[in-house]
Design a protein around this motif. Sequence first.
Motif, PDB file in Angstrom:
ATOM      1  N   ILE A  30       2.394   6.987   2.321  1.00 42.97           N
ATOM      2  CA  ILE A  30       1.767   8.051   3.095  1.00 42.97           C
ATOM      3  C   ILE A  30       0.681   7.443   3.976  1.00 42.97           C
ATOM      4  O   ILE A  30      -0.176   6.706   3.490  1.00 42.97           O
ATOM      5  CB  ILE A  30       1.143   9.114   2.171  1.00 42.97           C
ATOM      6  N   VAL A  31       0.727   7.749   5.257  1.00 46.75           N
ATOM      7  CA  VAL A  31      -0.344   7.387   6.178  1.00 46.75           C
ATOM      8  C   VAL A  31      -1.219   8.621   6.375  1.00 46.75           C
ATOM      9  O   VAL A  31      -0.708   9.688   6.734  1.00 46.75           O
ATOM     10  CB  VAL A  31       0.194   6.925   7.540  1.00 46.75           C
ATOM     11  N   ILE A  35       2.823   3.364  12.393  1.00 52.13           N
ATOM     12  CA  ILE A  35       2.128   2.719  11.288  1.00 52.13           C
ATOM     13  C   ILE A  35       2.954   2.780  10.011  1.00 52.13           C
ATOM     14  O   ILE A  35       2.969   1.833   9.214  1.00 52.13           O
ATOM     15  CB  ILE A  35       0.751   3.386  11.055  1.00 52.13           C
ATOM     16  N   SER A  36       3.685   3.844   9.806  1.00 51.01           N
ATOM     17  CA  SER A  36       4.381   4.097   8.544  1.00 51.01           C
ATOM     18  C   SER A  36       5.262   2.949   8.063  1.00 51.01           C
ATOM     19  O   SER A  36       5.223   2.573   6.891  1.00 51.01           O
ATOM     20  CB  SER A  36       5.193   5.395   8.667  1.00 51.01           C
ATOM     21  N   ALA A  45      -1.213  13.590   8.208  1.00 44.30           N
ATOM     22  CA  ALA A  45      -0.504  12.721   7.272  1.00 44.30           C
ATOM     23  C   ALA A  45       0.906  12.480   7.779  1.00 44.30           C
ATOM     24  O   ALA A  45       1.505  13.340   8.435  1.00 44.30           O
ATOM     25  CB  ALA A  45      -0.459  13.335   5.872  1.00 44.30           C
ATOM     26  N   CYS A  46       1.427  11.302   7.472  1.00 43.36           N
ATOM     27  CA  CYS A  46       2.774  10.929   7.895  1.00 43.36           C
ATOM     28  C   CYS A  46       3.507  10.291   6.735  1.00 43.36           C
ATOM     29  O   CYS A  46       2.982   9.378   6.085  1.00 43.36           O
ATOM     30  CB  CYS A  46       2.700   9.960   9.072  1.00 43.36           C
ATOM     31  N   VAL A  51       0.837  -1.198   0.000  1.00 43.97           N
ATOM     32  CA  VAL A  51       0.000   0.000   0.000  1.00 43.97           C
ATOM     33  C   VAL A  51       0.872   1.249   0.000  1.00 43.97           C
ATOM     34  O   VAL A  51       1.798   1.381   0.804  1.00 43.97           O
ATOM     35  CB  VAL A  51      -0.947  -0.001   1.223  1.00 43.97           C
ATOM     36  N   ASP A  52       0.528   2.175  -0.910  1.00 42.64           N
ATOM     37  CA  ASP A  52       1.260   3.444  -1.018  1.00 42.64           C
ATOM     38  C   ASP A  52       0.591   4.567  -0.244  1.00 42.64           C
ATOM     39  O   ASP A  52       1.256   5.500   0.206  1.00 42.64           O
ATOM     40  CB  ASP A  52       1.375   3.858  -2.488  1.00 42.64           C
TER      41      ASP A  52
END
Length: 351
Positions: free
Chosen positions: A241-242, A232-233, A253-254, A200-201
């Motif tokens: 991007i989270v 999570i990243s 966003a992270c 997942v991107d």
Amino acid sequence: MRKTPKTLHPDPARDIISIGTINIDQLLGPVDHWPDRGTETVYPDYEMRVGGGGGIFGAALLALGAHQRMVVNIGNDEMGQWLKSQFGPLADHWHHSKTVTSVTIGLTHSDKERTFLSNEGHSALFDADMARKMLKHAKLDGSIALLVGNFLMPRLVPDCTALLCDLRDAGAIVALDTAWPTGGWTDTVQDHLQNWLPLVDILLINEAEAAGLLGITSDDFTANVDAHMRAISPKLAPGAIVVVKRGSQGASACTGEHVLHAAPFEKINVIDTVGAGDCFNAGFLLAFQRGVDLVDCLHTGIDVAGKAIASHPRRYPTLADLNARIRTLLTSAPHPRPTNNHKTFDQVENG
């Protein structure tokens, strides 16, 4: 498990693709006390509209004028035909399943929260083979492909990892909205996510889902948002991007160790929150596709969601309805990538 680094540069000439649930929402309320059995209660508010993560996402993108492709199935009944009528040519390739269309009864409450009651219907039959057939001639290199509501489609779940690999191999930027698993964050759900997340991107979740993913409480998550987003990243693909949707607080966003936050431009007069996260997804991914800075992608998602949930009956905002600065960013001429040597999904899958 493949975890190939990739640069997240979407092609604005490509479709934003949604693979997920669509159903009919019938909203009734406000319901603050469950009625006694055997009685009838009349409520003042009722509305029927497009529902499901893929359906609401598609409706919001349609209003924004985005290039999109919807990969969904519907039931073989009048409700399914009504859903098709809401999307015109976008629905020409949808899969028709020989069953009833999924319907959700949304009970709205005075505190703006809601409770959902749904039948299984066509969503229970959606699988990866249907998705591959609908993607057969799609040009995926540089596209954004969002999977939403996976756990509401039990036949998709076993083959979801392979489908994600196919999308990435075809050059798509893969986005995922887990939504809330119907059985909670069980060990089985976590096992599936261990396979999916490295592919997942862009992960698009809310605070409760982020907490469930990490196995902590929502209060724990909100007490230290930055640290938990950084936790999570590493679970995602390199460079991913989270995004965490945070209701009235906006969104965050992270990327790697870097966390940023965006708040709403103005106080939102919330009518009902049904589909708020899916509307956010539409705004965020459209802005991301058009090369907007990450913080303004958050602002776009917040603005699109805020305009939608403040409307009654539900109306999805057009570009003209958005904040003037956001509107300017979205309407600036994008620069499509060269179109030579783009393979279709079918060519990649059979290569």
